[in-house]
Design a protein around this motif. Structure first.
Motif, PDB file in Angstrom:
ATOM      1  N   GLU A 105       0.942  -1.163  -0.365  1.00  0.00           N
ATOM      2  CA  GLU A 105       0.258  -0.004   0.397  1.00  0.00           C
ATOM      3  C   GLU A 105       1.168   1.009   0.406  1.00  0.00           C
ATOM      4  N   LYS A 106       2.237   1.220   1.083  1.00  0.00           N
ATOM      5  CA  LYS A 106       2.361   2.284   1.056  1.00  0.00           C
ATOM      6  C   LYS A 106       3.383   3.024  -0.513  1.00  0.00           C
ATOM      7  N   TYR A 107       4.158   2.044  -0.607  1.00  0.00           N
ATOM      8  CA  TYR A 107       5.067   1.630  -2.552  1.00  0.00           C
ATOM      9  C   TYR A 107       3.939   2.129  -3.333  1.00  0.00           C
ATOM     10  N   GLU A 108       2.324   1.420  -3.596  1.00  0.00           N
ATOM     11  CA  GLU A 108       1.581   2.090  -4.209  1.00  0.00           C
ATOM     12  C   GLU A 108       1.629   3.867  -4.380  1.00  0.00           C
ATOM     13  N   GLN A 109       1.017   3.942  -3.235  1.00  0.00           N
ATOM     14  CA  GLN A 109       0.741   5.190  -2.376  1.00  0.00           C
ATOM     15  C   GLN A 109       2.096   6.626  -3.029  1.00  0.00           C
ATOM     16  N   VAL A 110       3.202   6.057  -2.324  1.00  0.00           N
ATOM     17  CA  VAL A 110       4.453   6.884  -2.349  1.00  0.00           C
ATOM     18  C   VAL A 110       5.026   7.292  -4.507  1.00  0.00           C
ATOM     19  N   MET A 111       4.933   5.632  -5.048  1.00  0.00           N
ATOM     20  CA  MET A 111       4.588   5.622  -6.469  1.00  0.00           C
ATOM     21  C   MET A 111       4.201   6.600  -7.417  1.00  0.00           C
TER      22      MET A 111
END
Length: 188
Positions: A105-111
Motif C-alpha cells: 500500500e505504501k509502495y503504491e501510494q508513494v510511487m
C-alpha cells in the motif's frame, strides 16, 4: 523580472518548496498555474500574490492522476496562452521503513505521486512543447534520498527513479531544445 511572459506549472504548490517556487516565479513576472490537492491552500496562495508582477491561477488536483497531469498543462495553455516551464515538485514521504517492512500500500501510494505523477506530467509537457515548437524547461525535485539511502526504502527508490527519468528525458529531447534538470535537496 527574469520570468516575464513565461508560463509555468508548479506541482505541490500549497506548501513548502512548491509554495516558495510559485511565489518567486510570480514575483519574477511569470504566469503560474499552482497545482496541489488542497484547494483552500491554493486559494490563499493566489490571494497572497495578487499584487505580484506575475499572475497565479489555482488548479486543484492529485498528481497521481493522468487526467490531472494532462489537465494542468492544458489549463496553462488555455488560461495564459502558452506553456514554458514545468516544475514537478509534488512528493510524499514513506514511513521510513526498510525493505523488509515496506508494505504494498505504501509502495503504491508513494510511487503514484513521486514517480507516476512526474512521468505523466513530463509526457504531457514534452508533447505540448513539441506541438507548439516551444523550447521548454522541466525541473524535477528529487531528493538526496535518491542518491544515498537516508530515508525509507520506498521513498529512496521513488526519488532514484525520478532522477533516472530526468536523465532519460534530458537526453531524449535535447535535440528539440527541451531542457530537463533535477534538483536533489536534503531535508526541508
Amino acid at each position: 523580472m527574469q520570468l516575464e511572459n513565461k508560463v509555468a506549472v508548479v506541482t505541490g504548490a500549497s506548501s513548502g518548496m512548491g509554495h516558495a517556487i510559485v511565489e518567486l516565479f510570480a514575483r519574477e513576472g511569470a504566469k503560474v498555474v499552482a497545482v496541489a490537492r488542497r484547494k483552500e491552500r491554493l486559494e490563499e496562495l493566489v490571494a497572497s500574490l495578487a499584487d505580484a508582477p506575475g499572475e497565479v491561477a489555482a488548479y486543484p488536483g492529485d498528481v497521481s492522476s493522468r487526467e490531472v497531469n494532462e489537465g494542468m498543462i492544458d489549463f496553462a495553455q488555455k488560461t495564459f496562452g502558452g506553456f514554458d516551464v514545468l516544475v514537478n515538485n509534488a512528493g510524499i514521504m514513506d514511513d521510513m521503513s526498510p525493505v523488509g517492512d515496506a508494505t504494498d500500500e505504501k509502495y503504491e501510494q508513494v510511487m503514484a505521486v513521486n514517480v507516476y505523477g512526474p512521468l505523466a506530467a513530463m509526457r504531457a509537457a514534452v508533447n505540448a512543447f513539441k506541438a507548439s515548437g516551444t523550447k521548454g524547461s522541466i525541473v524535477n525535485v528529487a531528493s538526496v534520498g535518491g542518491m544515498r539511502s537516508c530515508a525509507g526504502a520506498v521513498y529512496c527508490a521513488s526519488k532514484a527513479a525520478l532522477i533516472s527519468l530526468t536523465k532519460n528525458t534530458a537526453y531524449m529531447y535535447m535535440a528539440d531544445g527541451i531542457r530537463t534538470n533535477c534538483i536533489a535537496p536534503g531535508g526541508i
